[in-house]
Design a protein around this motif. Structure first.
Motif, PDB file in Angstrom:
ATOM      1  N   CYS A   9       0.808  -1.225   0.000  1.00 21.22           N
ATOM      2  CA  CYS A   9       0.000   0.000   0.000  1.00 21.22           C
ATOM      3  C   CYS A   9       0.841   1.274   0.000  1.00 21.22           C
ATOM      4  O   CYS A   9       0.579   2.165  -0.809  1.00 21.22           O
ATOM      5  CB  CYS A   9      -0.980  -0.002   1.155  1.00 21.22           C
ATOM      6  N   PRO A  10       1.842   1.419   0.877  1.00 25.82           N
ATOM      7  CA  PRO A  10       2.637   2.656   0.832  1.00 25.82           C
ATOM      8  C   PRO A  10       3.311   2.872  -0.518  1.00 25.82           C
ATOM      9  O   PRO A  10       3.361   4.006  -1.011  1.00 25.82           O
ATOM     10  CB  PRO A  10       3.671   2.458   1.949  1.00 25.82           C
ATOM     11  N   ALA A  11       3.790   1.817  -1.124  1.00 27.03           N
ATOM     12  CA  ALA A  11       4.451   1.951  -2.431  1.00 27.03           C
ATOM     13  C   ALA A  11       3.448   2.387  -3.493  1.00 27.03           C
ATOM     14  O   ALA A  11       3.762   3.213  -4.356  1.00 27.03           O
ATOM     15  CB  ALA A  11       5.117   0.642  -2.829  1.00 27.03           C
ATOM     16  N   LEU A  12       2.240   1.851  -3.426  1.00 28.28           N
ATOM     17  CA  LEU A  12       1.202   2.239  -4.388  1.00 28.28           C
ATOM     18  C   LEU A  12       0.804   3.704  -4.199  1.00 28.28           C
ATOM     19  O   LEU A  12       0.660   4.441  -5.173  1.00 28.28           O
ATOM     20  CB  LEU A  12      -0.024   1.335  -4.246  1.00 28.28           C
ATOM     21  N   VAL A  13       0.632   4.120  -2.955  1.00 26.57           N
ATOM     22  CA  VAL A  13       0.274   5.509  -2.672  1.00 26.57           C
ATOM     23  C   VAL A  13       1.390   6.435  -3.145  1.00 26.57           C
ATOM     24  O   VAL A  13       1.135   7.449  -3.802  1.00 26.57           O
ATOM     25  CB  VAL A  13      -0.014   5.712  -1.166  1.00 26.57           C
ATOM     26  N   TYR A  14       2.628   6.088  -2.848  1.00 19.44           N
ATOM     27  CA  TYR A  14       3.758   6.920  -3.233  1.00 19.44           C
ATOM     28  C   TYR A  14       3.869   7.049  -4.751  1.00 19.44           C
ATOM     29  O   TYR A  14       4.256   8.094  -5.274  1.00 19.44           O
ATOM     30  CB  TYR A  14       5.058   6.365  -2.633  1.00 19.44           C
ATOM     31  N   ALA A  15       3.485   6.003  -5.463  1.00 20.13           N
ATOM     32  CA  ALA A  15       3.534   6.038  -6.929  1.00 20.13           C
ATOM     33  C   ALA A  15       2.532   7.032  -7.515  1.00 20.13           C
ATOM     34  O   ALA A  15       2.710   7.497  -8.647  1.00 20.13           O
ATOM     35  CB  ALA A  15       3.277   4.643  -7.491  1.00 20.13           C
ATOM     36  N   LEU A  16       1.518   7.399  -6.768  1.00 20.77           N
ATOM     37  CA  LEU A  16       0.508   8.347  -7.251  1.00 20.77           C
ATOM     38  C   LEU A  16       1.077   9.742  -7.489  1.00 20.77           C
ATOM     39  O   LEU A  16       0.487  10.549  -8.195  1.00 20.77           O
ATOM     40  CB  LEU A  16      -0.658   8.436  -6.257  1.00 20.77           C
ATOM     41  N   ARG A  17       2.250  10.021  -6.954  1.00 19.50           N
ATOM     42  CA  ARG A  17       2.836  11.366  -7.048  1.00 19.50           C
ATOM     43  C   ARG A  17       3.265  11.743  -8.452  1.00 19.50           C
ATOM     44  O   ARG A  17       3.527  12.903  -8.736  1.00 19.50           O
ATOM     45  CB  ARG A  17       4.022  11.484  -6.091  1.00 19.50           C
ATOM     46  N   GLY A  32      -9.204  11.072   4.630  1.00 19.49           N
ATOM     47  CA  GLY A  32      -9.502   9.891   5.434  1.00 19.49           C
ATOM     48  C   GLY A  32      -8.337   9.408   6.274  1.00 19.49           C
ATOM     49  O   GLY A  32      -8.489   8.542   7.128  1.00 19.49           O
ATOM     50  N   ALA A  33      -7.172   9.978   6.046  1.00 14.58           N
ATOM     51  CA  ALA A  33      -5.974   9.515   6.757  1.00 14.58           C
ATOM     52  C   ALA A  33      -5.877  10.162   8.129  1.00 14.58           C
ATOM     53  O   ALA A  33      -6.312  11.288   8.344  1.00 14.58           O
ATOM     54  CB  ALA A  33      -4.725   9.846   5.943  1.00 14.58           C
ATOM     55  N   GLY A  34      -5.264   9.453   9.025  1.00 20.36           N
ATOM     56  CA  GLY A  34      -5.022   9.985  10.362  1.00 20.36           C
ATOM     57  C   GLY A  34      -3.743  10.807  10.387  1.00 20.36           C
ATOM     58  O   GLY A  34      -3.234  11.231   9.350  1.00 20.36           O
ATOM     59  N   LYS A  35      -3.216  10.971  11.592  1.00 24.78           N
ATOM     60  CA  LYS A  35      -2.002  11.766  11.760  1.00 24.78           C
ATOM     61  C   LYS A  35      -0.751  10.893  11.791  1.00 24.78           C
ATOM     62  O   LYS A  35       0.339  11.398  11.937  1.00 24.78           O
ATOM     63  CB  LYS A  35      -2.084  12.577  13.047  1.00 24.78           C
ATOM     64  N   GLY A  36      -0.910   9.601  11.643  1.00 22.78           N
ATOM     65  CA  GLY A  36       0.219   8.676  11.718  1.00 22.78           C
ATOM     66  C   GLY A  36       1.030   8.646  10.436  1.00 22.78           C
ATOM     67  O   GLY A  36       0.972   9.557   9.598  1.00 22.78           O
ATOM     68  N   ARG A  40       0.950  10.941   7.000  1.00 23.82           N
ATOM     69  CA  ARG A  40       2.144  11.692   6.578  1.00 23.82           C
ATOM     70  C   ARG A  40       2.479  11.359   5.128  1.00 23.82           C
ATOM     71  O   ARG A  40       2.781  12.248   4.334  1.00 23.82           O
ATOM     72  CB  ARG A  40       3.305  11.339   7.505  1.00 23.82           C
ATOM     73  N   LEU A  41       2.416  10.093   4.764  1.00 23.21           N
ATOM     74  CA  LEU A  41       2.754   9.668   3.405  1.00 23.21           C
ATOM     75  C   LEU A  41       1.821  10.290   2.371  1.00 23.21           C
ATOM     76  O   LEU A  41       2.282  10.869   1.383  1.00 23.21           O
ATOM     77  CB  LEU A  41       2.714   8.144   3.294  1.00 23.21           C
ATOM     78  N   VAL A  42       0.510  10.225   2.577  1.00 22.77           N
ATOM     79  CA  VAL A  42      -0.405  10.743   1.555  1.00 22.77           C
ATOM     80  C   VAL A  42      -0.310  12.264   1.438  1.00 22.77           C
ATOM     81  O   VAL A  42      -0.436  12.805   0.342  1.00 22.77           O
ATOM     82  CB  VAL A  42      -1.870  10.282   1.759  1.00 22.77           C
ATOM     83  N   ARG A  44       2.434  13.989   1.932  1.00 21.22           N
ATOM     84  CA  ARG A  44       3.685  14.240   1.214  1.00 21.22           C
ATOM     85  C   ARG A  44       3.506  13.982  -0.286  1.00 21.22           C
ATOM     86  O   ARG A  44       4.053  14.706  -1.111  1.00 21.22           O
ATOM     87  CB  ARG A  44       4.810  13.395   1.805  1.00 21.22           C
ATOM     88  N   VAL A  45       2.731  12.977  -0.635  1.00 23.21           N
ATOM     89  CA  VAL A  45       2.421  12.717  -2.049  1.00 23.21           C
ATOM     90  C   VAL A  45       1.698  13.920  -2.635  1.00 23.21           C
ATOM     91  O   VAL A  45       1.983  14.351  -3.754  1.00 23.21           O
ATOM     92  CB  VAL A  45       1.596  11.422  -2.201  1.00 23.21           C
ATOM     93  N   LEU A  46       0.780  14.484  -1.881  1.00 19.57           N
ATOM     94  CA  LEU A  46       0.048  15.662  -2.340  1.00 19.57           C
ATOM     95  C   LEU A  46       1.002  16.827  -2.613  1.00 19.57           C
ATOM     96  O   LEU A  46       0.839  17.558  -3.596  1.00 19.57           O
ATOM     97  CB  LEU A  46      -0.987  16.056  -1.283  1.00 19.57           C
ATOM     98  N   LEU A  47       2.018  16.981  -1.796  1.00 21.01           N
ATOM     99  CA  LEU A  47       3.021  18.031  -2.021  1.00 21.01           C
ATOM    100  C   LEU A  47       3.769  17.820  -3.332  1.00 21.01           C
ATOM    101  O   LEU A  47       4.110  18.774  -4.021  1.00 21.01           O
ATOM    102  CB  LEU A  47       4.013  18.077  -0.868  1.00 21.01           C
TER     103      LEU A  47
END
Length: 167
Positions: A9-17, A32-36, A40-42, A44-47
């Motif tokens: 999942c983290p690798a898939l989310v990171y690939a969305l960037r 939908g994401a928390g503060k964990g 943080r990962l999603v 950062r992808v948005l950035l």
């Protein structure tokens, strides 16, 4: 994504960037994401996406929780991360520009230290302007803190010497 394995999942989310067209999906994940770590990962992808929608969302989040956004900005070198970090720095510097004798507190020092850490690797005209304005305030920032223990508030080391004294 919801059915993905924990390590996938983290690798898939990171690939969305890589594609700005993924902005709506990443925004949905951010909401939908928390503060964990996943939150943080999603964020950062948005950035990395650097779209107007991403910027609007993150600016609104920074108004509510700028410390949280500063955490996302650290170690991200996208154009959007550079602009946002510079804006947060400039906002802090404005108070000192208005009153060069402003008491320098531990809380303000912690905040500016976070911002300066987040500025590492940032580029662009906004970042350059923030450094220029901070340098112009050197005498107002390079002085003992209000708490009176003699600690210097914020020192800008000489880039040629790495902060070392020249004999």
């Amino acid at each position: 994504l919801p059915l993905g394995k924990k390590d996938v999942c983290p690798a898939l989310v990171y690939a969305l960037r890589h594609d700005p067209a993924n902005t709506p999906m990443v925004l949905e994940l951010c909401r939908g994401a928390g503060k964990g770590e996943s939150g943080r990962l999603v964020h950062r992808v948005l950035l990395f996406l650097s779209t107007p929608e991403a910027e609007s969302y993150l600016e609104a989040l920074a108004e509510k929780s700028s410390d949280r956004v500063l955490d996302y900005l650290t170690d991200v070198d996208s154009p959007l991360a550079s602009r946002m970090t510079a804006r947060l720095f400039l906002k802090e510097l404005e108070a000192v520009e208005k009153d060069r004798e402003l008491p320098l507190t531990e809380q303000t020092k912690k905040r500016l230290t976070k911002i300066v850490e987040a500025l590492v690797g940032k580029t662009g005209p906004e970042s350059q302007e923030s450094y220029r304005r901070a340098a112009a305030l050197e005498d107002a920032l390079d002085r003992p803190m209000a708490e009176g223990d003699g600690t210097v508030f914020l020192r800008f080391p000489d880039p040629c010497t790495g902060g070392q004294e020249i004999p």
